[in-house]
Each structure stands twice: as structure tokens, then as C-alpha cells.
Scaffold this active site. Sequence first.
Site, short mmCIF file in Angstrom:
data_model
loop_
_atom_site.label_atom_id
_atom_site.label_comp_id
_atom_site.label_asym_id
_atom_site.label_seq_id
_atom_site.Cartn_x
_atom_site.Cartn_y
_atom_site.Cartn_z
N CYS A 123 -31.54 -12.42 2.56
CA CYS A 123 -30.16 -12.38 3.06
C CYS A 123 -29.70 -13.77 3.50
O CYS A 123 -30.34 -14.41 4.33
CB CYS A 123 -30.05 -11.43 4.24
SG CYS A 123 -28.46 -11.58 5.08
N ILE A 124 -28.57 -14.19 2.95
CA ILE A 124 -28.12 -15.56 3.23
C ILE A 124 -27.72 -15.76 4.69
O ILE A 124 -28.06 -16.78 5.30
CB ILE A 124 -26.96 -15.97 2.27
CG1 ILE A 124 -26.66 -17.47 2.43
CG2 ILE A 124 -25.72 -15.14 2.48
CD1 ILE A 124 -25.85 -18.06 1.31
#
Lengths: 130, 99, 140
Positions: A78-79
Amino acid sequence: MKFGILVNEGPYQHQASDSAYQFTKAALEKGHEIFRVFFYHDGVYNASRLLVPPQDDRHIANRWSALSKEYKLDLVVCIAAAQRRGMLDENEAKRQGKDAHNIAEGFHISGLGQLIEAGIQSERLVVFGD
Amino acid sequence: MLHTVNKSPFQTNSLETCLRFARASHSVLLFEDGIYGALKGTRLESLITDSLKSYSIYVLVPDVEARGMRIGDVIDGVKPVDYAGFVDLAAENTVQAWL
Amino acid sequence: MEDEVIKKFLYVNRKAPYGTIYALESLEVVLIGAAFDQDVSLAFIDDGVYQLKKDQKTSVDSGIGMKDFSKTYLALGDYDVNKIYVDKASLDERGLTADDLMELVYEDEDDDYKEKSSISIVNQDELALLMEQQDVVLSF
């Protein structure tokens, strides 16, 4: 059957990543499909290519990378969770003006939408955390 | 529905809350530190024994053995599974993790 | 949309805010997920009910120095996230009632945009039934 996997904890501190790995491996060996493994919360640290565990212990990031290579497993970090924890891929490091990047082979950074998509596209979503 | 519990019942209330929401025809899998809830002779034994009348409870054997316990230490009626068995349970049911 | 699959997503929140990041990052998933037009419900159980406590007070510059993200819950109605279930037993054992919680509301399109409460306080049988109906259960 098509599974999605969510890993919510980092390597070594919690067993979550180990359990997720054993589950994923067992599922693949039984002929199931893994649509995606999504790493969230401290789980993003599983993607660090700078892990240096003792020689006689498992290498958690490399183990995921190897599984990814063998089965073309989609490992997504997840960025948003990664950025606030200092996990950057090459593009993101450049964009943020940082002098290093640290994502291991086989993992890639993307948005939370990839988790929702895994929920929609997989027949089962299995969560590993603490 | 498959409920998974990975915490010791002596550390958190995950197992007790899980059992509050588990219903007939559901399954519960105890793994990681959750396996401590499956052992004989603890404060939780009667809760587990009662629950077994309504639904199935499973325990992940590699987690039991890693912690110095054996299948013989597990409450009668709790079913042993390996990771492949965990996968089968997850394939049969929607999974809810009690983190 | 390439396919019209609509699944039932349940977010289960069992952790208190601030002590760990789970509550905040869970909420971030809910907000992103809202864009996917799925059938979304949120459940607050055990210490998760503390996430909805009203009058939370902190900011980056004061108090504990962390962002007060509780206001984001108030916006959920605007994202069409309006099925919020709170476990009554969890409130009871913590000495809380509905009055201690934030007022989460939404405008009901099917009822002349009347403002309605998003929160349902439910017993464990109702919540167990809700869980059984889900396709995807996300726990953080």
C-alpha cells in the site's frame, strides 16, 4: 478457488507474515489461485530489500520474492502506508527527492484500491494480522 | 463462516468475543498464539468444551508443536489441521479474522 | 465499470484509536473503498467502540500531537457509508451509551434527503447475522 491475502503486520515482530506465507504456499500447492497478496499497516515492511536476518533464520522478504517468482504472485504494498513508513520504490523516491529506495524484487507499490479490488475479484479474502 | 483467532485468550479477549459471535454451522480455527485456547487444563477449557456442542473448533498443529505442546494436550473434540487443512476451511467458508 | 459485481464488505473495528494506527488506516480503506460502489457496513466491537467517542481532542500542534481523525467519521455519510453497527454489549461493559458517540448521519435519497442516523446499536445476534451475510470481512 481464487484467494486474496491481506498482511497487516511487519516481518519478525509478529507471526502474521509467516502465517500468511505458509497459507499462501499451501494454497498454491493445492492448485488454488492467489489473486493478490496485499501488504498494509506495518505489513509494508515485509517488502524491504534491506532486511539482513541472521544466516540461520528465514529471510522473510526473499521468501515472498521467491514465491512470487515461482507462481507469478502479485505482491502489492500500500502506497499510503508505505510512504509514511519510509518504504519507497525507485519512482517514488525520485518523486519525493529521496536518495534511496528499498522495495524488494517481486513487490510493487500501489494504491488501496488494489485491496478493494482483491476483495471484489477473489472468492475469499483471508486476513493475517495482530 | 470460518472465524480465526491468533491471540492467546490470556492476553486478549479475541477468543471470547469470537465465541460470542460464532453460531451453529460455523467453524473456529485457533492458530499462532490462539492455540493456547485449545489446551486442556486451562481456565478456558469449559468454554471450549461447551462451544464444541454447537460448532467445530480446529487447531493448527504446526503452531501447537512449535510451542512445545502436543496433540494430546489439546481438548478432546478440537480437530487438528495443517496449513493445507486451513486452506480447505477457508475455501469452504467466508473468513473472519478476530485480530 | 468492467463488471457489475457488488459484494457485501464488512469492516470490523475492534481497536481503540491513537494507541495504535489501526483505526486511522482502517478508515482510510473505508474511504477508498467507498469509490467502488460496494455494499459496505462497518461494525464496532470491543475497544473499537472508542473510535466513535465524541469530543476527541488532539491536533498535530497540541495535546498528544497527533491528528484528530475522528472528524472523518462524520464525513462517512457523504460517501454513502451509512450502515454503522455498534455492539451494545461492548458499549455496556465500557459504561458507554449512544449519547457518548458522535452523531453520524446521512441524507436518505429515497426519503426526500431526510437526515438520518447512520448508527445502529445492535445485540450480538443481530451482528452475528450481519456477519454471516458478508462476502468480504476486513479486520484491522
